[in-house]
Design an enzyme around this catalytic site. Structure first.
Site, mmCIF file in Angstrom:
data_model
loop_
_atom_site.group_PDB
_atom_site.id
_atom_site.type_symbol
_atom_site.label_atom_id
_atom_site.label_comp_id
_atom_site.label_asym_id
_atom_site.label_seq_id
_atom_site.Cartn_x
_atom_site.Cartn_y
_atom_site.Cartn_z
ATOM 1 N N LYS A 123 -18.542 11.532 -55.123
ATOM 2 C CA LYS A 123 -18.296 10.102 -54.942
ATOM 3 C C LYS A 123 -17.127 9.865 -53.993
ATOM 4 C CE LYS A 123 -15.764 7.638 -57.647
ATOM 5 N NZ LYS A 123 -15.163 6.888 -58.780
ATOM 6 N N ASP A 142 -20.220 4.630 -58.242
ATOM 7 C CA ASP A 142 -19.142 4.400 -59.201
ATOM 8 C C ASP A 142 -19.711 3.651 -60.396
ATOM 9 O OD1 ASP A 142 -19.499 1.797 -58.369
ATOM 10 O OD2 ASP A 142 -17.383 1.428 -57.931
#
Length: 219
Positions: A123, A142
């Protein structure tokens, strides 16, 4: 959800949350080094909290070389208002040292190299690549992206890696850089974790969660 419906959702969200001045990020960075450090700090912490410590941190340590000379104990007081600041102080100092030792002080531009830094997973690497370099090899997932993607029906998974795989398969590559930004904006404004604002949702008619909710109400 099929690609046609997903792209219709994308078009509506882009119209609702237009990209201004080509800004698709929420952290106040001015170079790739700052983007990397702030993104590491943002894990399990709000962007607002991270932005609040930005000036203090980078006025003291404006370059990888400066931060590399610091000890974590010296950095901790500067970031104590954000979550997990003890661990994150260590991460960012170690990151700066690795930047200097292994990359000549320059933030690398590949997923594999970025993930070699402490505190950097897929991420974070996706965010740095996209926002600092406009390199989009995937989509950062997220908590907002995970929630909104599942509700809309873009994915059936709660696993970030699987969600990313489903998103990149669903949307054309030219849309990838927008997806994280749009789903975060929508997740914060409308599709909140508690009490989502269905009556304000511009994609409610496409949303699996809303459809299932209405179906339950009608029984």
């Amino acid at each position: 959800m099929n690609r046609e419906a997903a792209c219709e959702a994308y078009r509506r969200l882009l119209a609702e949350y237009p990209v201004v001045d080509d800004r698709r990020h929420f952290l106040d960075f001015s170079n790739p080094f700052e983007a990397l450090i702030l993104t590491i700090l943002s894990a399990q912490t709000t962007d607002r909290a991270v932005n609040a410590v930005r000036d203090t941190l980078f006025s003291r340590y404006p370059t990888p070389e400066a931060l590399a000379r610091a000890e974590p104990e010296e950095v901790e007081p500067l970031i104590r208002t954000i979550g997990f600041h003890h661990t994150k102080a260590r991460y960012i100092v170690e990151t700066a040292r690795k930047l200097v030792a292994d990359f000549g002080g320059e933030v690398p531009r590949t997923m594999e190299e970025l993930q070699s830094f402490p505190g950097v997973g897929r991420k974070t690497a996706n965010i740095v690549l996209s926002h600092a370099f406009e390199i989009n090899v995937g989509i950062a997932v997220d908590t907002h992206v995970r929630r909104v993607s599942k509700r809309l029906g873009f994915t059936d998974s709660t696993n970030p890696n699987i969600i990313e795989r489903d998103l990149v398969a669903l949307f054309p590559e030219e849309a990838w850089r927008d997806i994280n930004y749009l789903l975060i904006r929508h997740g914060r404004a409308v599709c909140t974790a508690q009490n989502p604002k269905h009556e304000q949702c511009i994609v409610a008619d496409l949303c699996r969660y809303y459809r299932e909710l209405r179906g339950g109400e009608e029984k």
